[in-house]
Enzyme design. Structure first.
Site, PDB file in Angstrom:
ATOM      1  N   ARG A  87      -7.779  -5.154   9.797  1.00 42.43           N
ATOM      2  CA  ARG A  87      -8.257  -3.778   9.951  1.00 42.43           C
ATOM      3  C   ARG A  87      -7.624  -2.864   8.903  1.00 42.43           C
ATOM      4  NH1 ARG A  87     -10.811  -6.350  12.654  1.00 42.43           N
ATOM      5  NH2 ARG A  87     -12.715  -5.960  11.601  1.00 42.43           N
ATOM      6  N   GLU A  90      -9.389  -3.557   5.763  1.00 41.28           N
ATOM      7  CA  GLU A  90     -10.706  -2.931   5.861  1.00 41.28           C
ATOM      8  C   GLU A  90     -10.602  -1.410   5.670  1.00 41.28           C
ATOM      9  OE1 GLU A  90     -14.362  -3.523   8.888  1.00 41.28           O
ATOM     10  OE2 GLU A  90     -12.487  -2.879   9.832  1.00 41.28           O
ATOM     11  N   SER A 113       5.368   5.802  -3.238  1.00 39.67           N
ATOM     12  CA  SER A 113       6.372   4.745  -3.202  1.00 39.67           C
ATOM     13  C   SER A 113       6.309   3.957  -1.899  1.00 39.67           C
ATOM     14  CB  SER A 113       7.771   5.349  -3.337  1.00 39.67           C
ATOM     15  OG  SER A 113       8.767   4.355  -3.194  1.00 39.67           O
TER      16      SER A 113
END
Length: 146
Positions: A87, A90, A113
Site C-alpha cells: 500500500r 501504491e 532526508s
C-alpha cells in the site's frame, strides 16, 4: 527477507507478549525506531541493545549484531508483495509525483532526508472505521549549486 536475529527478536517479543509501545517506554526511543532495529534497519547503542535483549530474555551475546551498522533498504523483491507494505508502494505510485511537486513548491529543489528523520504511527478512532495516521518528518536538503 528477514535475518536470523530478526526472527529471534520477533519470536521472543511474541513469547513475552511485549508490544513495541512497551519497548518504547523501556528504551526511551520511538516504537517505529525500535521495530527498525528488529528488522536490522537501525543500529542500537550497546546500552539499548542490552536493555532490549534483557527485556526479551535473549542472550546478551546478540548485542554485537544489534550494534553493528546494518545494510539498509534491503527489501526484496523490488515491488513488495506484503499487502500492507505494498500500500505504501501504491501510495507513492499514485501520489509520489504530486507530493514531490508540492514539497518543491514549498521548499525548492531538494529532497527530504531519511537520515535526519522521524516516523510516527498513530491510531485515529473513527465511527466509520479506525484510521492509520502516519507522520513523516524529515529535514529538507536543498541540492547544492556549484
Amino acid at each position: 527477507m528477514t535475518s536470523a536475529i530478526t526472527e529471534q527478536l520477533l519470536k521472543a517479543k511474541k513469547a513475552k507478549g511485549i508490544t513495541f509501545t512497551e519497548l518504547e517506554q523501556l528504551l526511551g526511543r520511538d516504537e517505529v525506531w525500535i521495530a527498525s532495529v528488529f528488522y536490522r534497519q537501525s543500529t542500537a547503542s550497546p546500552e539499548e541493545a542490552e536493555k532490549l535483549l534483557t527485556a526479551l530474555g535473549l542472550d546478551l551475546a546478540l548485542a554485537d549484531e544489534l550494534t553493528t551498522p546494518p545494510v539498509k533498504g534491503c527489501l526484496e523483491p523490488v515491488i513488495p508483495t506484503d499487502p500492507l507494505i505494498y500500500r505504501f508502494y501504491e501510495i507513492m505510485q499514485v501520489y509520489g509525483l504530486p507530493l514531490k511537486d508540492v514539497i518543491q513548491e514549498k521548499f525548492g529543489d531538494g529532497i527530504m532526508s531519511a537520515i535526519d528523520f522521524t516516523l510516527d504511527v498513530d491510531k485515529v478512532e473513527d465511527p466509520k472505521g479506525d484510521r492509520v495516521k502516519v507522520t513523516m518528518c524529515g529535514k529538507f536538503l536543498a541540492y547544492k549549486k556549484w
